[in-house]
Motif scaffolding. Structure first.
Motif, PDB file in Angstrom:
ATOM      1  N   TRP A  30       0.432  -1.105   3.319  1.00 36.42           N
ATOM      2  CA  TRP A  30       1.040  -2.243   3.991  1.00 36.42           C
ATOM      3  C   TRP A  30       0.593  -3.556   3.320  1.00 36.42           C
ATOM      4  CZ3 TRP A  30       4.473  -0.365   6.948  1.00 36.42           C
ATOM      5  CH2 TRP A  30       4.352   0.841   7.340  1.00 36.42           C
ATOM      6  N   ASP A  31      -0.249  -3.697   2.640  1.00 32.27           N
ATOM      7  CA  ASP A  31      -0.601  -4.713   1.857  1.00 32.27           C
ATOM      8  C   ASP A  31       0.405  -5.374   1.019  1.00 32.27           C
ATOM      9  OD1 ASP A  31      -2.954  -4.657   3.219  1.00 32.27           O
ATOM     10  OD2 ASP A  31      -4.102  -3.937   1.402  1.00 32.27           O
TER      11      ASP A  31
ATOM     12  N   HIS B 263      -9.155  -4.955  11.610  1.00 31.83           N
ATOM     13  CA  HIS B 263      -8.860  -5.533  10.017  1.00 31.83           C
ATOM     14  C   HIS B 263     -10.044  -5.866   9.017  1.00 31.83           C
ATOM     15  CE1 HIS B 263      -4.967  -6.455  12.587  1.00 31.83           C
ATOM     16  NE2 HIS B 263      -5.654  -7.409  13.153  1.00 31.83           N
TER      17      HIS B 263
ATOM     18  N   MET C 121       0.760  -6.019   9.851  1.00 36.31           N
ATOM     19  CA  MET C 121      -0.505  -5.747  10.317  1.00 36.31           C
ATOM     20  C   MET C 121      -0.641  -4.631  11.539  1.00 36.31           C
ATOM     21  SD  MET C 121      -2.311  -9.208   9.947  1.00 36.31           S
ATOM     22  CE  MET C 121      -2.597  -9.666  11.580  1.00 36.31           C
TER      23      MET C 121
ATOM     24  N   ARG D   1       0.082  -1.346  10.211  1.00 36.61           N
ATOM     25  CA  ARG D   1      -1.159  -0.840   9.605  1.00 36.61           C
ATOM     26  C   ARG D   1      -2.120  -0.191  10.918  1.00 36.61           C
ATOM     27  NH1 ARG D   1      -4.852  -4.221   5.545  1.00 36.61           N
ATOM     28  NH2 ARG D   1      -5.242  -5.198   7.469  1.00 36.61           N
ATOM     29  N   ASP D   2      -2.377  -1.171  11.760  1.00 39.74           N
ATOM     30  CA  ASP D   2      -2.974  -0.893  12.933  1.00 39.74           C
ATOM     31  C   ASP D   2      -2.729   0.454  13.520  1.00 39.74           C
ATOM     32  OD1 ASP D   2      -4.570  -3.009  12.308  1.00 39.74           O
ATOM     33  OD2 ASP D   2      -3.851  -4.410  13.960  1.00 39.74           O
TER      34      ASP D   2
ATOM     35  N   GLY E  45      -8.671  -3.687   3.562  1.00 41.56           N
ATOM     36  CA  GLY E  45      -7.435  -3.535   3.257  1.00 41.56           C
ATOM     37  C   GLY E  45      -6.970  -2.410   2.283  1.00 41.56           C
TER      38      GLY E  45
END
Length: 158
Positions: free
Chosen positions: A96-97, A89, A77, A80-81, A92
């Motif tokens: 990265w998921d 968040h 996470m 991704r951020d 999605g």
């Protein structure tokens, strides 16, 4: 830590009139990094999980080993951020998921050997994520992996 994986805890008492000589510099390199804090929490939980497994406490050892997966999801996470420039968040569907599904390959930590195998798997996954976060970083997972070898050797001893 002693041979049978017991530890000696030491507590230091700081006098109430003690003042720090200099304030903490949160902007200094390595200070306050969310990934650095996450790695420290991961390692702490990994060591505790291994020790609990070595002592035959599968309930707590398994619980702590599963906590390592949570730390890895938080690391993904954070990546991704950083990539999206947000911390909300809201959506999605990013590359990265896939890290959530990748953790499915970890052994289920319900026996002593499975707990140490899960810790190894999660440690290797952490190293992959750390290389993505900072390609120059060279984390040393030798000591915790060596400890896992000791736990496994202890488990096979009569």
């Amino acid at each position: 830590m002693v041979v049978d994986l017991r530890r000696i805890d030491i507590t230091a008492v700081v006098p109430t009139n003690h003042t720090a000589s200099a304030p903490l510099d949160e902007s200094a390199p390595g200070k306050g990094s969310p990934v650095e804090a996450l790695v420290n929490e991961f390692r702490f939980d990994a060591v505790l999980a291994a020790i609990k497994a070595a002592r035959g406490d599968m309930l707590i050892g398994g619980h702590l080993a599963l906590q390592l997966a949570r730390h890895l999801l938080v690391a993904a996470m954070l990546l991704r951020d950083r990539e999206t420039g947000t911390t909300h968040h809201c959506f999605g569907g990013t590359r990265w998921d896939a890290w959530a599904a990748a953790l499915r390959a970890a052994p289920s930590p319900f026996t002593r050997r499975d707990i140490t195998a899960a810790i190894r798997y999660y440690t290797n996954t952490l190293e992959e994520l750390l290389r993505i976060w900072d390609p120059q970083a060279q984390p040393d997972h030798g000591p915790p992996l060596s400890m896992l070898d000791d736990v496994d050797a202890h488990a096979s001893a009569p």
